[in-house]
Design a protein around this motif. Structure first.
Motif, PDB file in Angstrom:
ATOM      1  N   ARG A   1      44.061  45.300  39.868  1.00 21.62           N
ATOM      2  CA  ARG A   1      43.440  44.008  40.143  1.00 21.62           C
ATOM      3  C   ARG A   1      42.132  43.827  39.382  1.00 21.62           C
ATOM      4  O   ARG A   1      41.811  42.727  38.939  1.00 21.62           O
ATOM      5  CB  ARG A   1      43.180  43.898  41.651  1.00 21.62           C
ATOM      6  CG  ARG A   1      42.714  42.529  42.135  1.00 21.62           C
ATOM      7  CD  ARG A   1      42.710  42.503  43.650  1.00 21.62           C
ATOM      8  NE  ARG A   1      44.044  42.831  44.158  1.00 21.62           N
ATOM      9  CZ  ARG A   1      44.250  43.499  45.297  1.00 21.62           C
ATOM     10  NH1 ARG A   1      43.218  43.940  46.003  1.00 21.62           N
ATOM     11  NH2 ARG A   1      45.473  43.759  45.707  1.00 21.62           N
ATOM     12  N   TYR A   2      41.357  44.891  39.230  1.00 18.01           N
ATOM     13  CA  TYR A   2      40.059  44.798  38.561  1.00 18.01           C
ATOM     14  C   TYR A   2      40.108  45.595  37.256  1.00 18.01           C
ATOM     15  O   TYR A   2      40.642  45.163  36.266  1.00 18.01           O
ATOM     16  CB  TYR A   2      38.947  45.303  39.492  1.00 18.01           C
ATOM     17  CG  TYR A   2      38.776  44.464  40.744  1.00 18.01           C
ATOM     18  CD1 TYR A   2      38.184  43.204  40.697  1.00 18.01           C
ATOM     19  CD2 TYR A   2      39.218  44.935  41.983  1.00 18.01           C
ATOM     20  CE1 TYR A   2      38.025  42.432  41.850  1.00 18.01           C
ATOM     21  CE2 TYR A   2      39.062  44.175  43.133  1.00 18.01           C
ATOM     22  CZ  TYR A   2      38.473  42.931  43.063  1.00 18.01           C
ATOM     23  OH  TYR A   2      38.325  42.178  44.202  1.00 18.01           O
TER      24      TYR A   2
ATOM     25  N   THR B   1      50.457  45.116  43.572  1.00 15.34           N
ATOM     26  CA  THR B   1      49.069  44.656  43.753  1.00 15.34           C
ATOM     27  C   THR B   1      48.848  43.964  45.081  1.00 15.34           C
ATOM     28  O   THR B   1      47.753  43.508  45.372  1.00 15.34           O
ATOM     29  CB  THR B   1      48.697  43.674  42.614  1.00 15.34           C
ATOM     30  OG1 THR B   1      49.608  42.565  42.658  1.00 15.34           O
ATOM     31  CG2 THR B   1      48.773  44.343  41.278  1.00 15.34           C
TER      32      THR B   1
ATOM     33  N   VAL C   1      36.296  49.711  39.686  1.00 10.16           N
ATOM     34  CA  VAL C   1      36.703  50.457  40.874  1.00 10.16           C
ATOM     35  C   VAL C   1      35.893  51.745  41.003  1.00 10.16           C
ATOM     36  O   VAL C   1      35.402  52.085  42.087  1.00 10.16           O
ATOM     37  CB  VAL C   1      38.210  50.762  40.816  1.00 10.16           C
ATOM     38  CG1 VAL C   1      38.611  51.736  41.918  1.00 10.16           C
ATOM     39  CG2 VAL C   1      39.016  49.474  40.942  1.00 10.16           C
TER      40      VAL C   1
ATOM     41  N   LYS D   1      37.774  48.143  51.347  1.00 10.24           N
ATOM     42  CA  LYS D   1      38.717  49.168  50.900  1.00 10.24           C
ATOM     43  C   LYS D   1      38.013  50.216  50.047  1.00 10.24           C
ATOM     44  O   LYS D   1      38.233  51.418  50.201  1.00 10.24           O
ATOM     45  CB  LYS D   1      39.846  48.531  50.091  1.00 10.24           C
ATOM     46  CG  LYS D   1      40.788  47.649  50.888  1.00 10.24           C
ATOM     47  CD  LYS D   1      41.870  47.071  49.991  1.00 10.24           C
ATOM     48  CE  LYS D   1      42.814  46.168  50.753  1.00 10.24           C
ATOM     49  NZ  LYS D   1      43.850  45.583  49.874  1.00 10.24           N
TER      50      LYS D   1
ATOM     51  N   VAL E   1      33.171  42.293  43.618  1.00 13.18           N
ATOM     52  CA  VAL E   1      34.529  42.398  44.155  1.00 13.18           C
ATOM     53  C   VAL E   1      34.566  41.578  45.438  1.00 13.18           C
ATOM     54  O   VAL E   1      33.528  41.241  46.004  1.00 13.18           O
ATOM     55  CB  VAL E   1      34.934  43.863  44.454  1.00 13.18           C
ATOM     56  CG1 VAL E   1      34.980  44.689  43.188  1.00 13.18           C
ATOM     57  CG2 VAL E   1      33.980  44.498  45.472  1.00 13.18           C
ATOM     58  N   SER E   2      35.761  41.248  45.910  1.00 14.63           N
ATOM     59  CA  SER E   2      35.867  40.492  47.151  1.00 14.63           C
ATOM     60  C   SER E   2      35.443  41.351  48.328  1.00 14.63           C
ATOM     61  O   SER E   2      35.442  42.586  48.252  1.00 14.63           O
ATOM     62  CB  SER E   2      37.304  40.008  47.349  1.00 14.63           C
ATOM     63  OG  SER E   2      38.164  41.114  47.609  1.00 14.63           O
TER      64      SER E   2
ATOM     65  N   LYS F   1      36.994  41.837  51.106  1.00 12.61           N
ATOM     66  CA  LYS F   1      38.132  42.635  51.560  1.00 12.61           C
ATOM     67  C   LYS F   1      38.287  43.893  50.716  1.00 12.61           C
ATOM     68  O   LYS F   1      38.485  44.991  51.250  1.00 12.61           O
ATOM     69  CB  LYS F   1      39.407  41.790  51.492  1.00 12.61           C
ATOM     70  CG  LYS F   1      40.662  42.531  51.924  1.00 12.61           C
ATOM     71  CD  LYS F   1      41.888  41.634  51.808  1.00 12.61           C
ATOM     72  CE  LYS F   1      43.161  42.379  52.188  1.00 12.61           C
ATOM     73  NZ  LYS F   1      44.362  41.506  52.061  1.00 12.61           N
ATOM     74  N   ASP F   2      38.164  43.745  49.400  1.00  4.57           N
ATOM     75  CA  ASP F   2      38.301  44.904  48.516  1.00  4.57           C
ATOM     76  C   ASP F   2      37.086  45.819  48.615  1.00  4.57           C
ATOM     77  O   ASP F   2      37.209  47.034  48.429  1.00  4.57           O
ATOM     78  CB  ASP F   2      38.501  44.447  47.075  1.00  4.57           C
ATOM     79  CG  ASP F   2      39.878  43.832  46.851  1.00  4.57           C
ATOM     80  OD1 ASP F   2      40.796  44.178  47.611  1.00  4.57           O
ATOM     81  OD2 ASP F   2      40.022  42.988  45.952  1.00  4.57           O
TER      82      ASP F   2
ATOM     83  N   LEU G   1      43.871  48.649  43.210  1.00  4.42           N
ATOM     84  CA  LEU G   1      42.571  48.043  42.905  1.00  4.42           C
ATOM     85  C   LEU G   1      42.272  48.094  41.412  1.00  4.42           C
ATOM     86  O   LEU G   1      41.683  47.161  40.852  1.00  4.42           O
ATOM     87  CB  LEU G   1      41.476  48.756  43.703  1.00  4.42           C
ATOM     88  CG  LEU G   1      41.536  48.529  45.220  1.00  4.42           C
ATOM     89  CD1 LEU G   1      40.632  49.511  45.950  1.00  4.42           C
ATOM     90  CD2 LEU G   1      41.144  47.099  45.562  1.00  4.42           C
TER      91      LEU G   1
END
Length: 304
Positions: free
Chosen positions: A180-181, A302, A186, A69, A62-63, A65-66, A177
């Protein structure tokens, strides 16, 4: 008319698994420290989650930034909520903890979901939710303990109510999330972070367990918690929540106390009152009414 019946069935199955786990975990607490057992439940799932993620999706990343989170979500949703739930039960009665934790959770999810995620609250959801809430109240209050508002239980009562508020926000935080994924990715990441944050709290507990004398029941409890209550349950719940919306899915948590009541009857010979039977019928009727709601929730934003 789309019903999404498979996702609703998934929510029912997961909530029933979590309810049955009250009896399984109660037996396990005779051997394990509560925080250590919770750490084993989540920590042992990490390699399985990431192995499944690699096999199914071809990557695990994952990035940054994520990841930050997900670290916060894991700290709050796994480390914080699981430990808080344990102490709420310790500081108040099971009936109090169940009612103040389970019953308001869907209400807070629906309210927060409307303002934060743009989810729609339909009249069918309101009616079905109220009927299900009445039912779960009968299930919990119809037991031997009832509801106790004495000052000695006030701290545990407030903690249980706080869990339902934070838990609703935790569910909603996962949705962007998952969009997005995936539910699997997650779940893998926030459970990993939650387990890492929980690990230091177990340091004094490992020596208290006689590992060489563990019974078959202790191993079964751990296996049940790892594979059914965590890996299967978290992936299915998050995937179903993404499909039907946080507000709709949250009311299916009401299956949990009913399943716990049934498990208590078979595991510990606990009695089931007429009021609890009536409550189960009300709860089932309310949830069935919700599943017939064909209006979809608004798309998840998102950009969060």
């Amino acid at each position: 008319m789309e019903r999404n019946w498979m996702y609703y069935a998934g929510l029912v199955i997961v909530a029933a698994i979590w309810g049955t786990n009250f009896a399984v975990s109660k037996q396990a607490m005779e051997t394990f420290d509560p925080i250590l057992f919770t750490f084993l439940r989540f920590g042992l799932t990490i390699p399985f989650f990431f192995m499944l993620l690699k096999l199914k999706e071809g990557s695990v990343g994952v990035s940054l930034k994520d990841a930050l989170k997900l670290a916060l979500i894991g700290l709050v949703g796994v480390t914080g909520l699981e430990i808080a739930t344990m102490y709420s039960i310790k500081w108040t009665t099971i009936a109090n903890a169940s009612l103040l934790n389970v019953a308001p959770w869907p209400v807070f999810t629906a309210i927060f979901g409307t303002f934060l995620m743009g989810e729609r609250i339909t009249s069918r959801l309101v009616v079905g939710g109220l009927v299900a809430m009445i039912g779960v109240g009968f299930v919990i209050l119809g037991g031997d303990q009832g509801f106790d508002l004495s000052s000695s239980h006030m701290l545990g009562n407030l903690l249980a109510l706080g869990i339902s508020i934070v838990g609703a926000l935790f569910n909603l935080a996962c949705l962007p999330l998952i969009k997005r994924y995936s539910a699997l990715r997650v779940s893998a990441w926030y459970i990993m972070f939650g387990s890492l944050f929980m690990a230091p709290l177990t340091f004094r507990s490992w020596d208290q367990v006689d590992w060489g004398a563990l019974s078959a029941g202790s191993y079964i409890a751990v296996i049940y918690n790892v594979f059914f209550c965590t890996i299967f349950a978290f992936v299915v719940w998050n995937a179903s929540m993404h499909k039907v919306g946080a507000a709709h899915s949250s009311f299916f948590r009401y299956v949990t106390p009913a399943a716990a009541m049934i498990a208590g009857y078979f595991f510990f010979g606990e009695t089931v009152s007429i009021w609890q039977g009536v409550g189960s019928i009300f709860m089932a009727a309310g949830l069935i009414w919700i599943t017939l709601d064909h209006k979809k929730d608004a798309p998840v934003d998102t950009a969060a």
